[in-house]
Design a protein around this motif. Structure first.
Motif, short mmCIF file in Angstrom:
data_model
loop_
_atom_site.label_atom_id
_atom_site.label_comp_id
_atom_site.label_asym_id
_atom_site.label_seq_id
_atom_site.Cartn_x
_atom_site.Cartn_y
_atom_site.Cartn_z
N ALA A 142 -4.90 3.95 -4.03
CA ALA A 142 -4.01 3.30 -3.07
C ALA A 142 -4.77 2.84 -1.83
N GLY A 143 -5.83 3.52 -1.47
CA GLY A 143 -6.56 3.19 -0.26
C GLY A 143 -7.80 2.34 -0.45
N ALA A 164 -0.11 10.56 4.91
CA ALA A 164 -0.92 9.71 4.02
C ALA A 164 -0.30 8.33 3.87
N LEU A 165 1.03 8.26 3.84
CA LEU A 165 1.69 6.96 3.72
C LEU A 165 1.52 6.13 4.98
N VAL A 166 1.55 6.79 6.13
CA VAL A 166 1.32 6.07 7.40
C VAL A 166 -0.09 5.48 7.41
N ALA A 167 -1.07 6.29 6.99
CA ALA A 167 -2.45 5.81 6.96
C ALA A 167 -2.61 4.67 5.96
N LEU A 168 -1.93 4.77 4.83
CA LEU A 168 -2.03 3.72 3.82
C LEU A 168 -1.42 2.42 4.32
N GLY A 221 -8.09 10.36 4.50
CA GLY A 221 -8.25 11.65 3.85
C GLY A 221 -7.26 11.80 2.71
N LEU A 222 -7.49 11.07 1.64
CA LEU A 222 -6.56 11.06 0.52
C LEU A 222 -7.07 11.96 -0.60
N GLY A 223 -6.16 12.57 -1.33
CA GLY A 223 -6.55 13.31 -2.52
C GLY A 223 -7.04 12.35 -3.59
N ALA A 250 0.82 -1.21 0.00
CA ALA A 250 0.00 0.00 0.00
C ALA A 250 0.85 1.26 0.00
N VAL A 251 1.96 1.24 0.74
CA VAL A 251 2.86 2.38 0.75
C VAL A 251 3.51 2.56 -0.62
N ALA A 252 3.92 1.46 -1.25
CA ALA A 252 4.52 1.56 -2.58
C ALA A 252 3.54 2.13 -3.59
N VAL A 253 2.28 1.73 -3.50
CA VAL A 253 1.26 2.30 -4.39
C VAL A 253 1.10 3.80 -4.10
#
Length: 275
Positions: free
Chosen positions: A234-235, A152-156, A226-228, A139-142
């Protein structure tokens, strides 16, 4: 809604992603068009890592397969020619184009080594580390591919952990058919089971599956990403994770193929950009 490509129009790597990982393929359709081929490639690479242990007769052979993929990544990063393989070729192109980070790909391979360990998952901490490195790392790589950073990467990663947990729990019967169990041994022990017993009689692990699903469902339900819009893809697996964990904590089986409800839930979240 992104247009679903006709099978005849898919590239080789897109067709592979659709066949091998339909969940993530559906989510990838919500990524910007310019990033989709690299995302399909990442899905294909992750699938090859995930099947390393399944395709190997022994843990040692699984480790050798993982090393082969590390070499593919390292050679691409060093500018060497691509290997002849349906995933290695597109992977080489994505790395040399700067779309996929070699360090993140190598970390995904490293995380899969836990599946080749003879003792399986001895502790809940080891199990969580495995989920963070595999599905969480994916998920982080995506997210990085699509331009996410920081919080956002932590949440992913946490969303990926939820999806990975649901995947392991869904796969208990299938893994048992291979004589394997990825449930943490200390959790099994609290229910009077061993990994060997769960592999021999996966139905006996039902209470363990339900307990792990309930524990994973609580943060998954509470978490809102809360992603753009450009990072939404990714999420989106979290949408499926929530639905699967709800079923599993109630002792219900997850159908092997996605039904209309699951697909519509992903499409609705993708269109609204709300996960």
């Amino acid at each position: 809604m992104p247009e679903t490509p006709a099978p005849s129009s898919l590239s080789g790597i897109a067709a592979l992603a659709r066949a091998r990982d339909p969940d993530r393929f559906l989510c990838a359709l919500f990524a910007p068009a310019a990033k989709r081929e690299a995302l399909f490639t990442l899905i294909g690479f992750n699938h090859e890592l995930a099947r390393a242990r399944e395709a190997a007769r022994t843990p040692l052979l699984a480790l050798i397969r993982l090393q082969w993929w590390r070499d593919v990544v390292a050679e691409a990063a060093a500018g060497k020619p691509p290997r002849l393989h349906e995933v290695a070729g597109p992977l080489h192109a994505a790395i040399t184009a700067g779309l996929l980070e070699p360090a993140a790909l190598l970390a995904l391979a490293d995380a899969r080594e836990a599946e080749a360990e003879e003792e399986g998952m001895p502790t809940e901490a080891a199990f969580q580390a495995y989920l963070r490195g595999t599905a969480g790392g994916f998920a982080v790589a995506v997210g990085r591919l699509l331009g996410a950073s920081g919080a956002a990467l932590v949440a992913l990663q946490e969303a990926g952990v939820a999806y990975g947990l649901a995947g392991v729990l869904r796969s208990v019967p299938a893994l048992a058919g291979q004589g394997r169990c990825l449930l943490p041994a200390e959790t099994l022990a609290r229910h009077g089971l061993s990994a060997e017993a769960a592999a021999a009689a996966p139905g006996a692990a039902g209470p363990v599956v339900a307990a792990l699903a309930a524990a994973g469902a609580r943060p998954a339900e509470a978490r809102r990403l809360g992603l753009g819009r450009l990072v939404t893809a990714a999420g989106l697996p979290l949408v499926l994770a929530r639905r699967d964990l709800r079923r599993l904590r109630l002792g219900r089986a997850v159908p092997p193929g996605r039904g209309l409800g699951d697909r519509l839930a992903v499409i609705g979240a993708g269109l609204l950009g709300r996960i």
